[in-house]
Design an enzyme around this catalytic site. Structure first.
Site, mmCIF file in Angstrom:
data_model
loop_
_atom_site.group_PDB
_atom_site.id
_atom_site.type_symbol
_atom_site.label_atom_id
_atom_site.label_comp_id
_atom_site.label_asym_id
_atom_site.label_seq_id
_atom_site.Cartn_x
_atom_site.Cartn_y
_atom_site.Cartn_z
ATOM 1 N N ASP A 37 31.647 -8.274 -46.641
ATOM 2 C CA ASP A 37 31.943 -9.174 -47.902
ATOM 3 C C ASP A 37 31.017 -10.124 -48.110
ATOM 4 O O ASP A 37 31.004 -11.124 -47.661
ATOM 5 C CB ASP A 37 33.424 -9.496 -47.563
ATOM 6 N N HIS A 38 30.268 -9.853 -49.183
ATOM 7 C CA HIS A 38 29.127 -10.685 -49.469
ATOM 8 C C HIS A 38 29.213 -10.973 -51.001
ATOM 9 O O HIS A 38 29.314 -10.095 -51.653
ATOM 10 C CB HIS A 38 27.636 -10.437 -49.123
ATOM 11 N N GLY A 105 32.151 -17.948 -42.422
ATOM 12 C CA GLY A 105 31.265 -17.757 -43.615
ATOM 13 C C GLY A 105 29.786 -18.345 -43.340
ATOM 14 O O GLY A 105 29.207 -18.950 -42.507
ATOM 15 N N GLU A 106 29.070 -18.083 -44.472
ATOM 16 C CA GLU A 106 27.739 -18.491 -44.563
ATOM 17 C C GLU A 106 27.526 -19.254 -46.045
ATOM 18 O O GLU A 106 28.076 -18.906 -46.901
ATOM 19 C CB GLU A 106 26.835 -17.488 -44.453
ATOM 20 N N ASN A 109 26.755 -17.305 -49.295
ATOM 21 C CA ASN A 109 27.891 -16.592 -50.054
ATOM 22 C C ASN A 109 28.775 -17.943 -50.614
ATOM 23 O O ASN A 109 29.345 -17.432 -51.751
ATOM 24 C CB ASN A 109 28.830 -15.588 -49.548
ATOM 25 N N GLY A 173 30.296 -17.889 -31.143
ATOM 26 C CA GLY A 173 30.259 -19.081 -30.245
ATOM 27 C C GLY A 173 31.565 -19.230 -29.497
ATOM 28 O O GLY A 173 32.623 -18.754 -29.788
ATOM 29 N N ALA A 176 34.799 -20.750 -31.766
ATOM 30 C CA ALA A 176 35.173 -19.675 -32.568
ATOM 31 C C ALA A 176 35.992 -18.392 -31.832
ATOM 32 O O ALA A 176 37.029 -17.757 -32.221
ATOM 33 C CB ALA A 176 34.066 -18.956 -33.172
#
Length: 319
Positions: A37-38, A105-106, A109, A173, A176
């Site tokens: 999903d991007h 997320g990033e 996006n 990590g 998370a």
């Protein structure tokens, strides 16, 4: 017993190609699908990024396999209430075969509407609140919520599946992974890291499912396959938090000039060596994954599916 799935990379393929891959995956004996999903691809070379919710509706019409988002960020680009409605409809239209994978997320996006990109700890805090809002709405009850990050007023979903949509939380990590153990119905992570899975299980994950996987590049010419991965997916090998904080495909293109073909050759299964493919997938099974997804990089899709149907999947299942 581990289930083996196919990963649909929205960043690299058109909607029609993704639907063809889904059909071929089911025919080849894969048992489930994951889809990214991007809003943007990682680089312009990848060249695509269709809307995942439209794709899930289309997938429901061409395959009977379960579908999981790998993964949606439900915190910035789309409000959790809108994500809840999308997930509910996906659950209905797939006949309860949709699993909602979510993560923090990033920037690539999520910055597109001009919102500030928060620090990692804040993103995890937002994710926890978003998941609670989504769970509340998926019940079909009217929801009003005033939290630190989100407000919902008199919201009710009238189209909901007759079974709860599982929410799988992504993590790379320890923080998370612990959050996933505490609030998730399962865990999504992309490396066969037994310690990370242990952190998830100790934090409350118990025996809940762990999902993840890898990209490969099947082809009869290994050197050409390495070059293809280096051209299409060097972003997989950027270190640290670059993948979370770089805001634009152009920035990824600049950063990935540091990734060499040698790095690709050492870290990605390229070519048609059966033992290499089996060993790479088996590493996830041995680490404790319940579902392992494999994605094929590049256009040699039918060759990949023939290879996995005839050789890789039988070997994995025999083991």
């Amino acid at each position: 017993m581990t289930r083996y799935g196919y990963f649909l990379a929205c960043e690299e393929f058109t909607p029609a190609e993704l639907l063809d891959q889904a059909r071929a995956a089911e025919q080849a004996g894969f048992e489930c699908l994951a889809i990214s999903d991007h809003f943007h691809p990682w680089t312009a070379e990848q060249g695509n990024s269709p809307f995942v919710w439209t794709m899930i509706g289309a997938l429901a019409q061409v395959t009977s396999l379960p579908v999981t988002t790998f993964v949606t960020c439900p915190t910035v680009r789309m409000h959790p209430a809108v994500n809840a409605q999308a997930a509910a409809t996906a659950g209905v239209i797939t006949g309860n075969r949709f699993r909602f994978g979510v993560g923090s997320g990033e920037a690539l996006n999520e910055h597109i509407l001009g919102d500030a990109w928060p620090a990692a700890d804040v993103r995890l805090e937002m994710l926890e609140e978003a998941v609670q809002v989504i769970r509340d709405l998926l019940t079909g009850d009217e929801v009003s919520h005033r939290g630190r990050h989100y407000t919902v007023e008199n919201a009710r979903l009238y189209t909901t599946p007759d079974q709860p949509v599982p929410i799988y939380v992504s993590g790379f990590g320890p923080k998370a992974a612990a959050l996933a153990g505490r609030i998730g119905d399962g865990f999504v992570t992309m490396t066969p890291d037994e310690e990370l899975i242990g952190q998830f299980r100790r934090a409350g994950g118990g025996q809940k499912p762990v999902l993840g996987g890898l990209k490969v590049c099947w082809g009869t010419d290994r050197a050409q396959a390495v070059k293809r991965v280096h051209r299409k997916w060097p972003s997989e090998f950027l270190p640290g938090e670059l993948g979370q904080v770089l805001p634009d495909p152009a920035h990824f293109e600049q950063a990935t000039t540091l990734v060499t073909e040698e790095t690709i050759a050492e870290n990605v299964v390229c070519g048609d060596d059966l033992d290499e493919h089996v060993a790479a997938v088996s590493a996830y099974t041995e680490a404790g994954f319940d579902e392992v997804y494999v994605g094929q990089i590049g256009p040699e899709q039918q060759g990949f599916f023939d290879f996995y149907r005839g050789e890789v999947l039988p070997r994995l299942r025999a083991a």
